[in-house]
Design a protein around this motif. Sequence first.
Motif, PDB file in Angstrom:
ATOM      1  N   VAL A  23      -6.848 -11.251   6.278  1.00 53.84           N
ATOM      2  CA  VAL A  23      -7.001 -10.349   7.424  1.00 53.84           C
ATOM      3  C   VAL A  23      -8.222  -9.455   7.244  1.00 53.84           C
ATOM      4  O   VAL A  23      -8.940  -9.158   8.204  1.00 53.84           O
ATOM      5  CB  VAL A  23      -5.721  -9.500   7.603  1.00 53.84           C
ATOM      6  N   ARG A  24      -8.495  -9.062   5.997  1.00 52.78           N
ATOM      7  CA  ARG A  24      -9.624  -8.172   5.744  1.00 52.78           C
ATOM      8  C   ARG A  24     -10.960  -8.813   6.125  1.00 52.78           C
ATOM      9  O   ARG A  24     -11.914  -8.114   6.489  1.00 52.78           O
ATOM     10  CB  ARG A  24      -9.624  -7.784   4.256  1.00 52.78           C
TER      11      ARG A  24
ATOM     12  N   PHE B 143     -11.730 -10.238   8.714  1.00 53.58           N
ATOM     13  CA  PHE B 143     -12.012 -10.043  10.134  1.00 53.58           C
ATOM     14  C   PHE B 143     -12.446  -8.621  10.457  1.00 53.58           C
ATOM     15  O   PHE B 143     -12.615  -8.271  11.617  1.00 53.58           O
ATOM     16  CB  PHE B 143     -10.783 -10.412  10.967  1.00 53.58           C
ATOM     17  N   VAL B 144     -12.612  -7.784   9.420  1.00 52.75           N
ATOM     18  CA  VAL B 144     -13.075  -6.406   9.612  1.00 52.75           C
ATOM     19  C   VAL B 144     -14.546  -6.340   9.249  1.00 52.75           C
ATOM     20  O   VAL B 144     -14.932  -6.669   8.124  1.00 52.75           O
ATOM     21  CB  VAL B 144     -12.275  -5.420   8.730  1.00 52.75           C
ATOM     22  N   ASP B 145     -15.356  -5.903  10.187  1.00 58.88           N
ATOM     23  CA  ASP B 145     -16.789  -5.772   9.940  1.00 58.88           C
ATOM     24  C   ASP B 145     -17.154  -4.299   9.784  1.00 58.88           C
ATOM     25  O   ASP B 145     -16.639  -3.436  10.500  1.00 58.88           O
ATOM     26  CB  ASP B 145     -17.597  -6.354  11.107  1.00 58.88           C
ATOM     27  N   GLY B 146     -18.040  -4.030   8.824  1.00 59.92           N
ATOM     28  CA  GLY B 146     -18.580  -2.683   8.686  1.00 59.92           C
ATOM     29  C   GLY B 146     -17.640  -1.665   8.081  1.00 59.92           C
ATOM     30  O   GLY B 146     -17.762  -0.462   8.358  1.00 59.92           O
ATOM     31  N   ALA B 147     -16.691  -2.078   7.264  1.00 65.81           N
ATOM     32  CA  ALA B 147     -15.765  -1.142   6.625  1.00 65.81           C
ATOM     33  C   ALA B 147     -15.715  -1.437   5.131  1.00 65.81           C
ATOM     34  O   ALA B 147     -15.693  -2.596   4.716  1.00 65.81           O
ATOM     35  CB  ALA B 147     -14.372  -1.254   7.227  1.00 65.81           C
ATOM     36  N   SER B 148     -15.688  -0.387   4.334  1.00 62.47           N
ATOM     37  CA  SER B 148     -15.592  -0.565   2.886  1.00 62.47           C
ATOM     38  C   SER B 148     -14.145  -0.858   2.493  1.00 62.47           C
ATOM     39  O   SER B 148     -13.204  -0.497   3.207  1.00 62.47           O
ATOM     40  CB  SER B 148     -16.075   0.695   2.161  1.00 62.47           C
ATOM     41  N   ASN B 149     -13.987  -1.519   1.353  1.00 62.59           N
ATOM     42  CA  ASN B 149     -12.641  -1.813   0.870  1.00 62.59           C
ATOM     43  C   ASN B 149     -11.849  -0.541   0.594  1.00 62.59           C
ATOM     44  O   ASN B 149     -10.633  -0.490   0.813  1.00 62.59           O
ATOM     45  CB  ASN B 149     -12.717  -2.656  -0.407  1.00 62.59           C
ATOM     46  N   VAL B 150     -12.526   0.506   0.103  1.00 65.09           N
ATOM     47  CA  VAL B 150     -11.836   1.764  -0.185  1.00 65.09           C
ATOM     48  C   VAL B 150     -11.317   2.386   1.108  1.00 65.09           C
ATOM     49  O   VAL B 150     -10.202   2.912   1.171  1.00 65.09           O
ATOM     50  CB  VAL B 150     -12.773   2.732  -0.930  1.00 65.09           C
ATOM     51  N   SER B 151     -12.139   2.330   2.165  1.00 60.27           N
ATOM     52  CA  SER B 151     -11.711   2.866   3.460  1.00 60.27           C
ATOM     53  C   SER B 151     -10.500   2.110   3.997  1.00 60.27           C
ATOM     54  O   SER B 151      -9.551   2.709   4.521  1.00 60.27           O
ATOM     55  CB  SER B 151     -12.859   2.791   4.469  1.00 60.27           C
ATOM     56  N   ILE B 152     -10.513   0.785   3.863  1.00 60.73           N
ATOM     57  CA  ILE B 152      -9.388  -0.020   4.333  1.00 60.73           C
ATOM     58  C   ILE B 152      -8.127   0.299   3.531  1.00 60.73           C
ATOM     59  O   ILE B 152      -7.036   0.458   4.096  1.00 60.73           O
ATOM     60  CB  ILE B 152      -9.720  -1.518   4.244  1.00 60.73           C
ATOM     61  N   ALA B 153      -8.273   0.429   2.215  1.00 61.30           N
ATOM     62  CA  ALA B 153      -7.113   0.741   1.370  1.00 61.30           C
ATOM     63  C   ALA B 153      -6.532   2.106   1.719  1.00 61.30           C
ATOM     64  O   ALA B 153      -5.312   2.270   1.864  1.00 61.30           O
ATOM     65  CB  ALA B 153      -7.514   0.702  -0.099  1.00 61.30           C
TER      66      ALA B 153
ATOM     67  N   PRO C 259     -13.390   6.285   8.730  1.00 60.65           N
ATOM     68  CA  PRO C 259     -12.438   5.371   9.366  1.00 60.65           C
ATOM     69  C   PRO C 259     -12.909   4.867  10.723  1.00 60.65           C
ATOM     70  O   PRO C 259     -12.099   4.461  11.556  1.00 60.65           O
ATOM     71  CB  PRO C 259     -11.186   6.251   9.523  1.00 60.65           C
ATOM     72  N   GLY C 260     -14.224   4.891  10.959  1.00 64.28           N
ATOM     73  CA  GLY C 260     -14.738   4.515  12.273  1.00 64.28           C
ATOM     74  C   GLY C 260     -14.400   3.106  12.690  1.00 64.28           C
ATOM     75  O   GLY C 260     -14.327   2.805  13.885  1.00 64.28           O
ATOM     76  N   TRP C 261     -14.198   2.201  11.717  1.00 61.26           N
ATOM     77  CA  TRP C 261     -13.886   0.800  12.039  1.00 61.26           C
ATOM     78  C   TRP C 261     -12.568   0.657  12.779  1.00 61.26           C
ATOM     79  O   TRP C 261     -12.335  -0.350  13.456  1.00 61.26           O
ATOM     80  CB  TRP C 261     -13.850  -0.026  10.764  1.00 61.26           C
ATOM     81  N   THR C 262     -11.713   1.674  12.716  1.00 59.90           N
ATOM     82  CA  THR C 262     -10.407   1.598  13.391  1.00 59.90           C
ATOM     83  C   THR C 262     -10.498   1.933  14.877  1.00 59.90           C
ATOM     84  O   THR C 262      -9.507   1.789  15.598  1.00 59.90           O
ATOM     85  CB  THR C 262      -9.404   2.561  12.733  1.00 59.90           C
ATOM     86  N   ALA C 263     -11.672   2.376  15.333  1.00 62.69           N
ATOM     87  CA  ALA C 263     -11.805   2.790  16.725  1.00 62.69           C
ATOM     88  C   ALA C 263     -11.935   1.618  17.686  1.00 62.69           C
ATOM     89  O   ALA C 263     -11.727   1.770  18.890  1.00 62.69           O
ATOM     90  CB  ALA C 263     -13.012   3.724  16.878  1.00 62.69           C
ATOM     91  N   THR C 264     -12.282   0.437  17.193  1.00 60.59           N
ATOM     92  CA  THR C 264     -12.393  -0.739  18.058  1.00 60.59           C
ATOM     93  C   THR C 264     -11.015  -1.370  18.260  1.00 60.59           C
ATOM     94  O   THR C 264     -10.119  -1.197  17.422  1.00 60.59           O
ATOM     95  CB  THR C 264     -13.338  -1.772  17.433  1.00 60.59           C
ATOM     96  N   PRO C 265     -10.820  -2.111  19.350  1.00 62.64           N
ATOM     97  CA  PRO C 265      -9.509  -2.754  19.567  1.00 62.64           C
ATOM     98  C   PRO C 265      -9.092  -3.674  18.424  1.00 62.64           C
ATOM     99  O   PRO C 265      -7.949  -3.640  17.970  1.00 62.64           O
ATOM    100  CB  PRO C 265      -9.715  -3.534  20.874  1.00 62.64           C
TER     101      PRO C 265
ATOM    102  N   GLY D 163     -10.188  -3.550  15.315  1.00 64.24           N
ATOM    103  CA  GLY D 163      -9.964  -2.728  14.136  1.00 64.24           C
ATOM    104  C   GLY D 163      -8.611  -2.038  14.171  1.00 64.24           C
ATOM    105  O   GLY D 163      -7.912  -1.950  13.148  1.00 64.24           O
ATOM    106  N   ALA D 164      -8.222  -1.547  15.354  1.00 64.57           N
ATOM    107  CA  ALA D 164      -6.928  -0.884  15.486  1.00 64.57           C
ATOM    108  C   ALA D 164      -5.780  -1.858  15.237  1.00 64.57           C
ATOM    109  O   ALA D 164      -4.778  -1.515  14.595  1.00 64.57           O
ATOM    110  CB  ALA D 164      -6.810  -0.261  16.876  1.00 64.57           C
ATOM    111  N   LEU D 165      -5.912  -3.084  15.756  1.00 60.98           N
ATOM    112  CA  LEU D 165      -4.858  -4.088  15.533  1.00 60.98           C
ATOM    113  C   LEU D 165      -4.747  -4.463  14.063  1.00 60.98           C
ATOM    114  O   LEU D 165      -3.640  -4.614  13.524  1.00 60.98           O
ATOM    115  CB  LEU D 165      -5.151  -5.335  16.379  1.00 60.98           C
ATOM    116  N   ILE D 166      -5.899  -4.609  13.397  1.00 63.70           N
ATOM    117  CA  ILE D 166      -5.895  -4.953  11.975  1.00 63.70           C
ATOM    118  C   ILE D 166      -5.280  -3.827  11.158  1.00 63.70           C
ATOM    119  O   ILE D 166      -4.478  -4.060  10.242  1.00 63.70           O
ATOM    120  CB  ILE D 166      -7.320  -5.283  11.506  1.00 63.70           C
ATOM    121  N   LEU D 167      -5.631  -2.576  11.491  1.00 63.22           N
ATOM    122  CA  LEU D 167      -5.041  -1.438  10.792  1.00 63.22           C
ATOM    123  C   LEU D 167      -3.532  -1.394  11.002  1.00 63.22           C
ATOM    124  O   LEU D 167      -2.772  -1.131  10.059  1.00 63.22           O
ATOM    125  CB  LEU D 167      -5.672  -0.132  11.283  1.00 63.22           C
TER     126      LEU D 167
END
Length: 280
Positions: free
Chosen positions: A12-13, A15-25, A194-200, A202-206
């Motif tokens: 799943v990770r 499919f996330v563009d422009g986000a660091s692994n630390v931010s995702i964790a 956490p800007g990557w979560t603002a896209t549709p 990104g929000a679904l992946i989060l």
Amino acid sequence: MAACLWGTTGTVRTFVDGASNVSIAASRIVLGGGLLLALAMVTSRAGLARLLSTRRGWALACLGAVAVAVYQSAFFVAAARTGVAVGTVVTIGSAPAFAGLLGALTRQARLTPRWLAATAGAVAGCAALVGGGESAGVEPVGVGLALLSGLAYAVYASVASAFITRGEDDRAVVAALFGMAAIMLLPVLATTGPGWTATPSGALILLYLGGITTAGGYLLFARGLRTTPATTATTLTLAEPAVAAVLGVAVLDEQLGGLALAGLALLAASLVLLMLPSRE
């Protein structure tokens, strides 16, 4: 089941563009911890209050929460320094050994010959699976951080097991540990962006990573700890890289070499050995 859910995170990770692994964790722990805390407030408020009603309960919960925050953060820093393959093998492979040591020291579990054989086989299979056919540089500080991550995960599993086996509600346990860890990781989330979560997408992946793999996965793990020692449960989580490898082949068109396939088979056989019922 928890390990199978965790094994989907790597796929799943991608499919996330422009986000660091630390931010995702940090994002998945903050969301997952918030959801677990909300669930406990609705379904197990009395259990949560009882869990934190004593100084010993608070101290143990703080230890577990620090362990959650440390194993998440240390792993991603380790992977950045020494490579994903080495970091994964050292972290996931060392966690069962640390859990066994902690179980023996605290007399929470007895290390049986079957556990020793299954854990050794599973760790060897995991190493072959993750590192088969790939070369990765080994950096001492990175390996040290990966070992710290494995130790912290074992501490978390041991703390959760100690709470649950003494009769605490498993939903309250994971809510307390992950809720407190979420608070600790809020500054990390703020600084990593956490800007990557603002896209549709990104929000679904989060929502999937935080709601399903974190909140759902750790609820399943805690439920399993009711009747499974932390030493056995930690070894069973070695199924995670096996699921990740299968998804990599099926979804991402990755290729597994002969060594990796042999490692997958050894890992599966070791976990089956551990799960077989034993005669008293």
